[in-house]
Design a protein around this motif. Structure first.
Motif, PDB file in Angstrom:
ATOM      1  N   GLY A  28      24.030  39.891   4.077  1.00  0.00           N
ATOM      2  CA  GLY A  28      23.917  40.958   5.059  1.00  0.00           C
ATOM      3  C   GLY A  28      22.531  41.576   5.092  1.00  0.00           C
ATOM      4  N   LEU A  29      21.737  41.310   4.047  1.00  0.00           N
ATOM      5  CA  LEU A  29      20.367  41.821   4.006  1.00  0.00           C
ATOM      6  C   LEU A  29      19.428  41.065   4.933  1.00  0.00           C
ATOM      7  CD1 LEU A  29      19.944  42.322   0.150  1.00  0.00           C
ATOM      8  CD2 LEU A  29      20.143  44.124   1.860  1.00  0.00           C
ATOM      9  N   ILE A  30      19.821  39.877   5.357  1.00  0.00           N
ATOM     10  CA  ILE A  30      18.923  39.055   6.177  1.00  0.00           C
ATOM     11  C   ILE A  30      18.538  39.780   7.474  1.00  0.00           C
ATOM     12  CG2 ILE A  30      18.728  36.904   7.501  1.00  0.00           C
ATOM     13  CD1 ILE A  30      20.390  35.557   5.263  1.00  0.00           C
ATOM     14  N   PRO A  31      19.513  40.244   8.275  1.00  0.00           N
ATOM     15  CA  PRO A  31      19.107  41.008   9.468  1.00  0.00           C
ATOM     16  C   PRO A  31      18.667  42.437   9.129  1.00  0.00           C
ATOM     17  CG  PRO A  31      21.498  40.823   9.373  1.00  0.00           C
ATOM     18  CD  PRO A  31      20.967  39.984   8.263  1.00  0.00           C
ATOM     19  N   LEU A  32      19.220  43.001   8.054  1.00  0.00           N
ATOM     20  CA  LEU A  32      18.895  44.385   7.702  1.00  0.00           C
ATOM     21  C   LEU A  32      17.432  44.546   7.317  1.00  0.00           C
ATOM     22  CD1 LEU A  32      20.495  47.094   7.380  1.00  0.00           C
ATOM     23  CD2 LEU A  32      20.532  46.607   4.931  1.00  0.00           C
ATOM     24  N   LEU A  33      16.882  43.554   6.592  1.00  0.00           N
ATOM     25  CA  LEU A  33      15.513  43.649   6.072  1.00  0.00           C
ATOM     26  C   LEU A  33      14.604  42.552   6.622  1.00  0.00           C
ATOM     27  CD1 LEU A  33      16.272  44.435   2.299  1.00  0.00           C
ATOM     28  CD2 LEU A  33      15.935  46.029   4.192  1.00  0.00           C
ATOM     29  N   ASP A  34      15.020  41.946   7.712  1.00  0.00           N
ATOM     30  CA  ASP A  34      14.214  40.882   8.342  1.00  0.00           C
ATOM     31  C   ASP A  34      13.843  39.782   7.342  1.00  0.00           C
ATOM     32  OD1 ASP A  34      14.196  42.270  10.781  1.00  0.00           O
ATOM     33  OD2 ASP A  34      12.489  43.479  10.150  1.00  0.00           O
ATOM     34  N   LEU A  35      14.804  39.363   6.544  1.00  0.00           N
ATOM     35  CA  LEU A  35      14.544  38.313   5.561  1.00  0.00           C
ATOM     36  C   LEU A  35      14.605  36.948   6.230  1.00  0.00           C
ATOM     37  CD1 LEU A  35      16.745  39.510   2.537  1.00  0.00           C
ATOM     38  CD2 LEU A  35      14.348  40.015   2.999  1.00  0.00           C
ATOM     39  N   PRO A  36      13.857  35.984   5.701  1.00  0.00           N
ATOM     40  CA  PRO A  36      13.977  34.616   6.218  1.00  0.00           C
ATOM     41  C   PRO A  36      15.401  34.100   6.004  1.00  0.00           C
ATOM     42  CG  PRO A  36      12.055  34.858   4.786  1.00  0.00           C
ATOM     43  CD  PRO A  36      12.858  36.103   4.634  1.00  0.00           C
ATOM     44  N   GLU A  37      15.897  33.312   6.938  1.00  0.00           N
ATOM     45  CA  GLU A  37      17.228  32.734   6.785  1.00  0.00           C
ATOM     46  C   GLU A  37      17.265  31.868   5.532  1.00  0.00           C
ATOM     47  OE1 GLU A  37      20.101  32.993   8.330  1.00  0.00           O
ATOM     48  OE2 GLU A  37      19.456  34.406   9.878  1.00  0.00           O
ATOM     49  N   ASP A  38      18.203  32.157   4.647  1.00  0.00           N
ATOM     50  CA  ASP A  38      18.308  31.428   3.387  1.00  0.00           C
ATOM     51  C   ASP A  38      19.670  31.727   2.785  1.00  0.00           C
ATOM     52  OD1 ASP A  38      17.727  29.923   1.124  1.00  0.00           O
ATOM     53  OD2 ASP A  38      15.734  30.818   0.851  1.00  0.00           O
ATOM     54  N   ASP A  39      20.044  30.960   1.771  1.00  0.00           N
ATOM     55  CA  ASP A  39      21.266  31.244   1.031  1.00  0.00           C
ATOM     56  C   ASP A  39      20.844  31.921  -0.266  1.00  0.00           C
ATOM     57  OD1 ASP A  39      23.864  31.377   0.258  1.00  0.00           O
ATOM     58  OD2 ASP A  39      23.990  29.298  -0.419  1.00  0.00           O
ATOM     59  N   TYR A  40      20.806  33.252  -0.258  1.00  0.00           N
ATOM     60  CA  TYR A  40      20.246  33.999  -1.377  1.00  0.00           C
ATOM     61  C   TYR A  40      21.265  34.209  -2.494  1.00  0.00           C
ATOM     62  CZ  TYR A  40      16.346  35.146   1.698  1.00  0.00           C
ATOM     63  OH  TYR A  40      15.255  35.072   2.533  1.00  0.00           O
ATOM     64  N   THR A  41      20.753  34.201  -3.709  1.00  0.00           N
ATOM     65  CA  THR A  41      21.545  34.620  -4.867  1.00  0.00           C
ATOM     66  C   THR A  41      20.826  35.797  -5.517  1.00  0.00           C
ATOM     67  OG1 THR A  41      20.401  33.014  -6.280  1.00  0.00           O
ATOM     68  CG2 THR A  41      22.511  32.350  -5.325  1.00  0.00           C
ATOM     69  N   ILE A  42      21.625  36.660  -6.175  1.00  0.00           N
ATOM     70  CA  ILE A  42      21.052  37.848  -6.809  1.00  0.00           C
ATOM     71  C   ILE A  42      20.914  37.616  -8.300  1.00  0.00           C
ATOM     72  CG2 ILE A  42      21.407  40.286  -7.331  1.00  0.00           C
ATOM     73  CD1 ILE A  42      22.914  40.563  -4.781  1.00  0.00           C
TER      74      ILE A  42
END
Length: 297
Positions: A28-42
Motif C-alpha cells: 500500500g506504500l507504493i502509491p502512498l509514497l510514489d515507490l517504484p512498482e516492486d514486491d517489497y518485503t520489510i
C-alpha cells in the motif's frame, strides 16, 4: 547489513499505528509514497557505529532494486530530525556499503518542515517528504463503502489508508464519530482475517488517540474485540491465566492458614508437656500422658 527482529521499542502511539499498517499492507506504500512498482518485503535494521549507540530505523524495505528507508514523524521535520534521518543514509553506505532511498512521512502539515540540508557548498540533501493530511482519505472511504455494498476486495492501498484514516484528509468535523464509523465498518470488509486483525490493532490505537468519551471508548473496544478473534482469544487467555493465578493464591493462603493452625496446636501441646514436666512426676500414668500428647504433635 545486519538484520535484527522487528523493533518492539516503539516510540509512541503514532509510530505504532504507522508501523502496524506498514507491516500489514506494505505494498500500500507504493502509491502512498510514489515507490517504484516492486514486491517489497520489510526488514528491521540496526545501524552500528563504533563508539556510538545502535540506531534503529523505523522501516526498511527491500525490493529487487535495493533498499528504501521510511521514517515517521508526528511533528514537523526539524533540522535535528533531518540530520538524524540523513545520518541513516550515510551510515548505511559507509559501514555496510549499501545505498538506499529514503522517504519521510510527516503527520503535521500546518507547521513548516525543514526539507533540505546543506552538506557542502555545492552539495545538498533534499528530503522526500510526504504528509498524511494530503492523502485523500474521504475519497478512499467512499470507495471502500461502495466496495462493501458490492462485496469487492480492497486493495492494499485502501486497507492502509483505512487503517490510518483519521490522520488523512478525511473531511469529517467530528473525528470521534469517524473512528466509531470505521470500527463498525471493519467487520464488513471483504479482506482476509489476518488483515482485519491488523486493522483492529490500529483501531485500538485510534480509539485511544481520538475518543475522549470513556463510555464510547469501552463500546468501541467491545466492537473491535468482536471483530478480532485474535484480540478476543488473547483476552480469554489472559483471563484464564488470571483465574489460575487467583486459584493458586487462594490455595496458598489456605495452606498457610492450615500450617498456622498446626503450629498453634503444636505449641499448645508442647506447653502442656512442659507443664507436666515441671510437676516432676515420673509415674507410669504421667509418662503415658506425655507420650499421648507428643503423638498428636
Amino acid at each position: 547489513m545486519r538484520i535484527i527482529p522487528l523493533d518492539n521499542k516503539i516510540k509512541n502511539r503514532y509510530d505504532s499505528l504507522f508501523k502496524i499498517a506498514t507491516h500489514a499492507f506494505v505494498n500500500g506504500l507504493i502509491p502512498l509514497l510514489d515507490l517504484p512498482e516492486d514486491d517489497y518485503t520489510i526488514i528491521s535494521n540496526e545501524i552500528f557505529k563504533p563508539g556510538r549507540d545502535v540506531k534503529i530505523m523505523d522501516i526498511l524495505l527491500k525490493g529487487k532494486n535495493g533498499y528504501i528507508n521510511i521514517e515517521f514523524h508526528k511533528q514537523p521535520l526539524s533540522k535535528s530530525h533531518l540530520n538524524r534521518d540523513f545520518e541513516y543514509v550515510l551510515q548505511c553506505y559507509f559501514h555496510y556499503g549499501e545505498t538506499m532511498d529514503q522517504k519521510i512521512v510527516i503527520l503535521d502539515k500546518d507547521r513548516k518542515s525543514i526539507d533540505k540540508l546543506q552538506i557542502l557548498k555545492n552539495l545538498e540533501y533534499n528530503a522526500q517528504c510526504y504528509f498524511t493530511p494530503e492523502v485523500d482519505g474521504a475519497t478512499i472511504l467512499n470507495n471502500i463503502k461502495d466496495k462493501i455494498v458490492d462485496n469487492e476486495t480492497l486493495t492494499d492501498y485502501e486497507q492502509y489508508v483505512f487503517s490510518i484514516l483519521p490522520l488523512t484528509n478525511h473531511g469529517h468535523d467530528n473525528v470521534e464519530k469517524l473512528v466509531e464509523e470505521l470500527c463498525h465498518l471493519t467487520e464488513k470488509l471483504n479482506i482476509p482475517e489476518k488483515n482485519k486483525e491488523a486493522i483492529a490493532f490500529c483501531q485500538m490505537i485510534l480509539v485511544d488517540l481520538f475518543v475522549n468519551d470513556k463510555n464510547l471508548q469501552e463500546k468501541l473496544l467491545d466492537v473491535i474485540r468482536m471483530t478480532s478473534s485474535c484480540i478476543e482469544e488473547r483476552e480469554n487467555r489472559l483471563r484464564n491465566i488470571a483465574e489460575k493465578e487467583k486459584q493458586k493464591r487462594i490455595k496458598a493462603e489456605q495452606n498457610e492458614k492450615q500450617e498456622k493452625q498446626k503450629r498453634i496446636k503444636a505449641e499448645k501441646r508442647i506447653n502442656e508437656v512442659n507443664t507436666i514436666l515441671k510437676e516432676n512426676r515420673h509415674d507410669q500414668k504421667t509418662i503415658q500422658k506425655i507420650l499421648a500428647i507428643i503423638s498428636k504433635i
